[in-house]
Design a protein around this motif. Structure first.
Motif, short mmCIF file in Angstrom:
data_model
loop_
_atom_site.label_atom_id
_atom_site.label_comp_id
_atom_site.label_asym_id
_atom_site.label_seq_id
_atom_site.Cartn_x
_atom_site.Cartn_y
_atom_site.Cartn_z
N ASP A 113 0.87 -1.18 0.00
CA ASP A 113 0.00 0.00 0.00
C ASP A 113 0.91 1.23 0.00
OD1 ASP A 113 -2.09 -1.80 0.57
OD2 ASP A 113 -2.89 -0.61 2.23
N ALA A 114 0.48 2.32 -0.63
CA ALA A 114 1.23 3.57 -0.52
C ALA A 114 0.85 4.25 0.79
CB ALA A 114 0.92 4.48 -1.70
N VAL A 115 -0.45 4.42 1.00
CA VAL A 115 -0.96 4.93 2.28
C VAL A 115 -1.70 3.76 2.93
CG1 VAL A 115 -2.55 6.55 3.38
CG2 VAL A 115 -1.24 7.26 1.35
N PHE A 116 -1.32 3.41 4.15
CA PHE A 116 -1.94 2.25 4.79
C PHE A 116 -3.33 2.63 5.25
CE2 PHE A 116 2.48 1.47 4.52
CZ PHE A 116 2.51 0.16 4.07
N VAL A 162 2.64 -0.64 -6.26
CA VAL A 162 2.18 0.33 -5.26
C VAL A 162 0.67 0.50 -5.38
CG1 VAL A 162 2.34 2.73 -4.52
CG2 VAL A 162 4.37 1.58 -5.40
N ASP A 163 -0.04 0.21 -4.30
CA ASP A 163 -1.49 0.42 -4.26
C ASP A 163 -1.75 1.81 -3.67
OD1 ASP A 163 -4.16 0.57 -3.65
OD2 ASP A 163 -4.25 -1.31 -2.53
N ASP A 164 -2.09 2.75 -4.55
CA ASP A 164 -2.24 4.14 -4.12
C ASP A 164 -3.71 4.53 -3.93
OD1 ASP A 164 -1.11 6.46 -3.25
OD2 ASP A 164 -0.81 7.32 -5.24
N ALA A 165 -4.49 3.59 -3.41
CA ALA A 165 -5.94 3.84 -3.22
C ALA A 165 -6.20 5.13 -2.44
CB ALA A 165 -6.58 2.66 -2.50
N HIS A 166 -5.39 5.39 -1.41
CA HIS A 166 -5.64 6.56 -0.56
C HIS A 166 -4.73 7.74 -0.86
CE1 HIS A 166 -8.41 4.29 1.95
NE2 HIS A 166 -7.59 3.28 1.77
N GLY A 167 -3.83 7.58 -1.83
CA GLY A 167 -2.93 8.68 -2.18
C GLY A 167 -3.40 9.41 -3.43
N PHE A 168 -4.00 8.67 -4.36
CA PHE A 168 -4.42 9.28 -5.62
C PHE A 168 -5.44 10.39 -5.35
CE2 PHE A 168 -7.07 9.53 -9.47
CZ PHE A 168 -6.09 9.79 -10.40
N GLY A 169 -5.19 11.57 -5.87
CA GLY A 169 -6.09 12.72 -5.66
C GLY A 169 -5.70 13.54 -4.44
N VAL A 170 -5.02 12.89 -3.48
CA VAL A 170 -4.74 13.54 -2.19
C VAL A 170 -3.29 14.00 -2.10
CG1 VAL A 170 -4.61 13.11 0.29
CG2 VAL A 170 -6.53 12.20 -1.02
N LEU A 171 -2.37 13.12 -2.46
CA LEU A 171 -0.95 13.43 -2.33
C LEU A 171 -0.43 14.09 -3.60
CD1 LEU A 171 0.37 10.15 -0.64
CD2 LEU A 171 -0.16 12.32 0.47
#
Ligand SMILES: *Cc1c(COP(=O)(O)O)cnc(C)c1O
Length: 409
Positions: free
Chosen positions: A183-186, A211-220
């Protein structure tokens, strides 16, 4: 027999305070949302639980784009992508993503999926063939873990953010193909994986980094492109999965990688080949979502999110100082996912229930989603929250902490 068998398992789940419940939202995804409780009555709750980090799910331009997409393309796609389900709208989405990521991955191409769960199963199981060894981070999302279960590859787990352990495991591996999966962001902790160090290991040991960027895409990242932009990473060894039902406010997912990898997935990934393509109207609306993510509105929302994150962290840190008798801990996080670790399952559910009686919904997360004894409130912030919303949460937590300390004394 089956029903008895299941009923006894259900009783065991309930006995550990692990039963889960569905509830029905009656208004759009937003910080203030009407939700029907177990008693059948709808109430307006202040929500700290969605992954709609940029507040795009209910943005009028997204709703308008969906309606326009429906007028242009109708409802469903009718078939899997390789049969007839692929449309110009799908192609525009993957072309845009390939363009966004070409700054980070040479010869980047993107492939679309209906959900992040599917995309992760596809990437990990298709690339993790019998010639591969998968190095899987301990706190990876369930969908990555299920991908490793479908894969023919040998699977080796490494400790959370433990770069030294991963290095030793890679050094000892004789596998022809090495895949690091993280995960990129856990998702239950909110911390960010040490991606620059992981990529350096990939370069050193001829491995690939999924890299699973489920919670980073759009945010980081300044333009919201996620973890790769955040760390300014560049390499053909990067394989990125992003989801489009979180910060992007819609639904779906994508894989971006070197064109040979996406071409192989197109030919070989069973959950790409044998599943109906997403509705084209959603793809059409995603183009609007991408515009919003990189626009001034997106940038302003990311800045506001950061301010809210700081406000919340400062407030909880001060609260923990005032209530040293409580075993609560604030998870270290640099993202809108800010868990408050409470400990026991019953304790976290009581706390969540108390907050809900006061009109706040913050989900309690229990094992097996998180380790035993680390049940937590998973607080998530959205750019559509206000500072006053966060103050209200802090006040409710303060009152609960005081009562719990008094009860323990
Ligand atoms: C939500 C999530 C997924 C699954 O994505 P969906 O589009 O919801 O299926 C995958 N990985 C992580 C880390 C997630 O949080």
């Amino acid at each position: 027999m089956l029903l008895e068998h299941l009923n006894s398992k259900l009783r065991a789940i309930a006995a550990q305070d692990l039963s889960r419940f569905l509830r029905e939202a009656e208004s759009p995804t937003a910080p203030h949302q009407w939700v029907r409780g177990a008693d059948g009555i709808a109430r307006e709750l202040l929500m700290f639980c969605s992954n709609d980090y940029l507040g795009l799910a209910a943005h009028p331009r997204i709703a308008e784009a969906l309606a326009e997409g429906a007028r242009l393309y109708g409802g469903g796609s009718g078939a899997s992508p390789l049969v007839s389900g692929h449309s110009v709208a799908h192609k525009r989405v993957t072309d845009t993503l390939a363009d966004w990521f070409s700054a980070h991955i040479p010869k980047a191409r993107a492939l679309g999926f209906c959900t992040g769960y599917m995309a992760n199963l596809a990437v990990v199981s298709a690339l993790g063939d019998g010639d591969a060894e998968i190095f899987s981070e301990a706190l990876n999302h369930a969908s990555l873990i299920d991908g490793t279960r479908l894969a023919k590859a040998r699977v080796t787990r490494y400790g959370h953010a433990d770069v030294a352990e991963l290095r030793a495991l890679l050094a000892a591996s004789t596998a022809k193909i090495k895949l690091i999966v993280t995960d990129a962001v856990f998702s239950m902790d909110g911390d960010i994986a040490p991606l620059p160090q992981l990529l350096a290991l990939a370069e050193e040991f001829d491995a690939w980094l999924i890299v699973d960027d489920a919670h980073g895409f759009g945010v980081l990242g300044q333009r919201g492109r996620g973890a790769l932009e955040h760390f300014d990473l560049h390499s053909e060894r990067l394989i990125v999965v992003g989801t489009l039902g979180k910060a992007a406010g819609l639904a779906g997912a994508f894989v971006v990688a070197h064109e040979t990898i996406t071409e192989y997935l197109l030919q070989a990934a069973r959950n790409y080949i044998f599943s109906t393509a997403s509705p084209p109207a959603i793809e059409h609306a995603l183009l609007t979502s991408f515009e919003l993510i990189e626009s001034e509105l997106g940038q302003a929302r990311r800045a506001h999110l950061q301010a809210l994150q700081q406000q919340l962290a400062k407030g909880i840190e001060a609260l923990l100082q005032r209530h040293r008798g409580l075993p609560w801990q604030l998870a270290p996080s640099e993202t809108p996912v800010r868990p408050l670790i409470v400990g026991g399952n019953a304790e976290v559910m009581q706390l969540a229930a108390r907050l809900e009686r006061e009109g706040l919904r913050v989900p309690g997360i229990r094992p097996p989603t998180v380790p035993k004894g680390e049940a937590r409130l998973r607080i998530t912030l959205c750019a559509t929250h206000t500072a006053a919303d966060v103050d209200r949460l802090l006040a409710a937590l303060e009152a609960a902490a005081s009562d719990m300390e008094r009860a323990a004394a």
